[in-house]
Design a protein around this motif. Structure first.
Motif, mmCIF file in Angstrom:
data_model
loop_
_atom_site.group_PDB
_atom_site.id
_atom_site.type_symbol
_atom_site.label_atom_id
_atom_site.label_comp_id
_atom_site.label_asym_id
_atom_site.label_seq_id
_atom_site.Cartn_x
_atom_site.Cartn_y
_atom_site.Cartn_z
ATOM 1 N N UNK A 158 5.968 -9.544 11.318
ATOM 2 C CA UNK A 158 6.084 -8.220 10.946
ATOM 3 C C UNK A 158 6.592 -7.837 11.748
ATOM 4 N N UNK A 159 7.778 -8.091 12.808
ATOM 5 C CA UNK A 159 8.937 -6.878 13.813
ATOM 6 C C UNK A 159 9.404 -6.482 13.128
ATOM 7 N N UNK A 160 10.147 -7.810 12.111
ATOM 8 C CA UNK A 160 11.542 -6.905 11.802
ATOM 9 C C UNK A 160 11.589 -5.438 10.884
ATOM 10 N N UNK A 161 10.623 -5.563 10.261
ATOM 11 C CA UNK A 161 9.799 -4.962 9.366
ATOM 12 C C UNK A 161 9.453 -3.388 9.825
ATOM 13 N N UNK A 162 8.764 -3.743 10.541
ATOM 14 C CA UNK A 162 8.276 -2.434 11.412
ATOM 15 C C UNK A 162 9.115 -1.747 12.026
ATOM 16 N N UNK A 163 9.850 -3.085 12.907
ATOM 17 C CA UNK A 163 11.444 -2.185 13.656
ATOM 18 C C UNK A 163 12.584 -1.384 12.866
ATOM 19 N N UNK A 164 13.313 -2.137 11.924
ATOM 20 C CA UNK A 164 13.766 -0.972 10.265
ATOM 21 C C UNK A 164 12.981 -0.327 10.205
ATOM 22 N N UNK A 165 11.685 0.208 9.929
ATOM 23 C CA UNK A 165 10.637 0.904 9.067
ATOM 24 C C UNK A 165 10.994 2.461 10.143
ATOM 25 N N UNK A 166 10.866 2.121 11.669
ATOM 26 C CA UNK A 166 10.462 3.001 12.351
ATOM 27 C C UNK A 166 11.742 3.877 12.841
ATOM 28 N N UNK A 167 12.617 2.636 13.098
ATOM 29 C CA UNK A 167 13.945 3.322 13.578
ATOM 30 C C UNK A 167 14.687 4.344 12.144
ATOM 31 N N UNK A 168 13.945 4.482 11.122
ATOM 32 C CA UNK A 168 14.798 5.450 10.266
ATOM 33 C C UNK A 168 14.470 6.761 10.784
ATOM 34 N N UNK A 169 13.324 6.582 11.126
ATOM 35 C CA UNK A 169 13.074 7.935 11.893
ATOM 36 C C UNK A 169 12.734 8.541 13.100
ATOM 37 N N UNK A 170 14.395 9.292 13.254
ATOM 38 C CA UNK A 170 14.980 9.198 15.004
ATOM 39 C C UNK A 170 14.391 10.233 15.980
ATOM 40 N N UNK A 171 13.468 10.970 15.580
ATOM 41 C CA UNK A 171 12.361 11.124 16.940
ATOM 42 C C UNK A 171 11.322 10.172 17.524
ATOM 43 N N UNK A 172 11.239 10.005 16.423
ATOM 44 C CA UNK A 172 10.106 8.973 16.118
ATOM 45 C C UNK A 172 10.811 7.116 17.476
ATOM 46 N N UNK A 173 11.220 6.518 16.537
ATOM 47 C CA UNK A 173 12.174 5.683 17.552
ATOM 48 C C UNK A 173 12.350 5.942 18.996
ATOM 49 N N UNK A 196 20.840 -13.796 15.253
ATOM 50 C CA UNK A 196 21.006 -14.250 13.327
ATOM 51 C C UNK A 196 19.159 -12.731 13.439
ATOM 52 N N UNK A 197 18.518 -12.402 14.903
ATOM 53 C CA UNK A 197 17.441 -11.962 13.943
ATOM 54 C C UNK A 197 17.106 -11.286 12.992
ATOM 55 N N UNK A 198 18.016 -10.440 12.978
ATOM 56 C CA UNK A 198 18.677 -9.080 12.366
ATOM 57 C C UNK A 198 18.271 -8.138 12.822
ATOM 58 N N UNK A 199 17.781 -7.799 14.170
ATOM 59 C CA UNK A 199 16.817 -6.838 14.304
ATOM 60 C C UNK A 199 17.729 -5.469 14.598
ATOM 61 N N UNK A 200 17.647 -4.893 15.333
ATOM 62 C CA UNK A 200 18.347 -3.623 15.587
ATOM 63 C C UNK A 200 17.457 -3.093 16.565
ATOM 64 N N UNK A 201 18.937 -3.562 17.649
ATOM 65 C CA UNK A 201 18.265 -2.749 19.803
ATOM 66 C C UNK A 201 18.442 -0.815 19.158
ATOM 67 N N UNK A 202 17.376 -0.532 19.213
ATOM 68 C CA UNK A 202 17.199 1.053 18.733
ATOM 69 C C UNK A 202 17.407 1.669 20.440
#
Length: 321
Positions: A110-125, A186-192
């Motif tokens: 579930x890491x990728x889903x959590x990564x993308x969800x939290x990244x959408x909240x700028x101040x939180x990430x 090829x993981x599709x993760x965001x480097x926050x």
């Protein structure tokens, strides 16, 4: 005349035999006893064993200058060894894909889903990026200082747990190079850190040139934070502080997943290293860390109270009268 003479000779022989037997027994007994030098050596050995046993059961608090030097040198060596591990990018990427496929097979990817969800909240990430970069060191150092001041009898053993945990992690870094999720090709993760331009990771930006990018397994963020959390939970007095202690590793786990710095399996690896650290300290000090006496035995010995000699003179004079 002859008979008394024979009797006398028989008596003499029996007396000599008795005397000789006694002397032999005495010599045998003397031979069985250690001489003065042997007794002294045995006494010194016994004293040394007793001292080592007492030190293991109630380790003394080291001097502050020695401890600061030890921690500084240890972290310096840790950084050198960690960053000197060959950065085998191909192997690290292959291991990352294997970990990711294993988690997908287990249904915990579930890491990728959590990564993308939290990244959408700028101040939180952004806050998580700074959390990842700072609290890992600040909280650990703070707990060490607190232990040294308030729980000197448990300090050495608790510090040993941390050292053993970190030492095992270095072995993992060397034999199992692993790319963090955010660096998977090829993981599709965001480097926050890169996206939000923060300095939340020593493996991003300019620091990436002097840091091992593929030292993700095991996660020392989890190993160290769990050590801090357990120490606070077992030794703090206030309930709310103990609760915060337990929440700290949980928050750290959330951060390392949200920022895509670690997989779930990295956290498991960190916990395994920490478990070995606690077992090693249990063997070394013959007791679980948090059950050792709060104050070392030698610091609880009361110093005898002495009074000036003249204080007792009137009592002596009156007694003589």
């Amino acid at each position: 005349m002859g008979e008394p003479t024979e009797i006398q000779r028989g008596d003499a022989r029996r007396a000599d035999a008795a005397h000789g037997g006694g002397s032999g027994a005495a010599q045998a007994t003397a031979a069985g006893l250690p001489d003065g030098a042997t007794r002294a050596a045995q006494s010194r050995t016994a004293a040394l064993r007793a001292r080592i046993r007492d030190q293991r059961r109630s380790p003394a608090r080291p001097r502050i200058w020695f401890e600061l030097a030890l921690i500084g040198i240890s972290y310096w060596i840790y950084s050198i060894v960690r960053n000197a591990v060959p950065e085998q990018e191909a192997v690290a990427q292959r291991n990352a894909r294997w970990i990711w496929q294993l988690e997908q097979h287990l249904g915990i990817a579930v890491e990728r889903s959590v990564n993308h969800a939290v990244d959408s909240v700028g101040w939180l990430i952004t806050g998580m990026n700074y959390y990842y970069a700072t609290l890992h060191f600040i909280i650990t150092i703070g707990v060490l200082v607190w232990l040294y001041r308030s729980h000197p009898g448990r300090y050495v053993a608790a510090r040993t747990v941390l050292f053993v945990t970190t030492g095992i992690a270095l072995v993992g870094f060397y034999f199992f190079p692993l790319a963090p999720p955010r660096l998977m090709t090829d993981g599709g993760f965001i480097d926050t850190v890169a996206v939000h331009h923060t300095w939340g990771s020593f493996a991003s930006g300019p620091a990436a040139h002097v840091s091992n990018l593929y030292a993700a397994m095991p996660s020392m963020h989890i190993g160290w934070s769990t050590w801090c959390g357990l120490t606070i939970f077992f030794l703090a007095r206030r309930t709310w502080v103990r609760v915060l202690g337990l929440l700290y590793p949980v928050a750290t786990l959330t951060v390392i997943i949200s920022t895509a710095n670690h997989f779930w399996m990295d956290a498991v690896g960190g916990l395994i290293c920490l478990t070995v650290g606690f077992l090693a300290a249990r063997w070394l000090y013959q007791e679980w860390v948090y059950r050792l006496p709060r104050v070392p035995a030698r610091e609880t010995v009361e110093t005898p109270v002495t009074v000036p000699e003249q204080w007792s003179e009137p009592a002596v004079s009156s007694a003589r009268r």
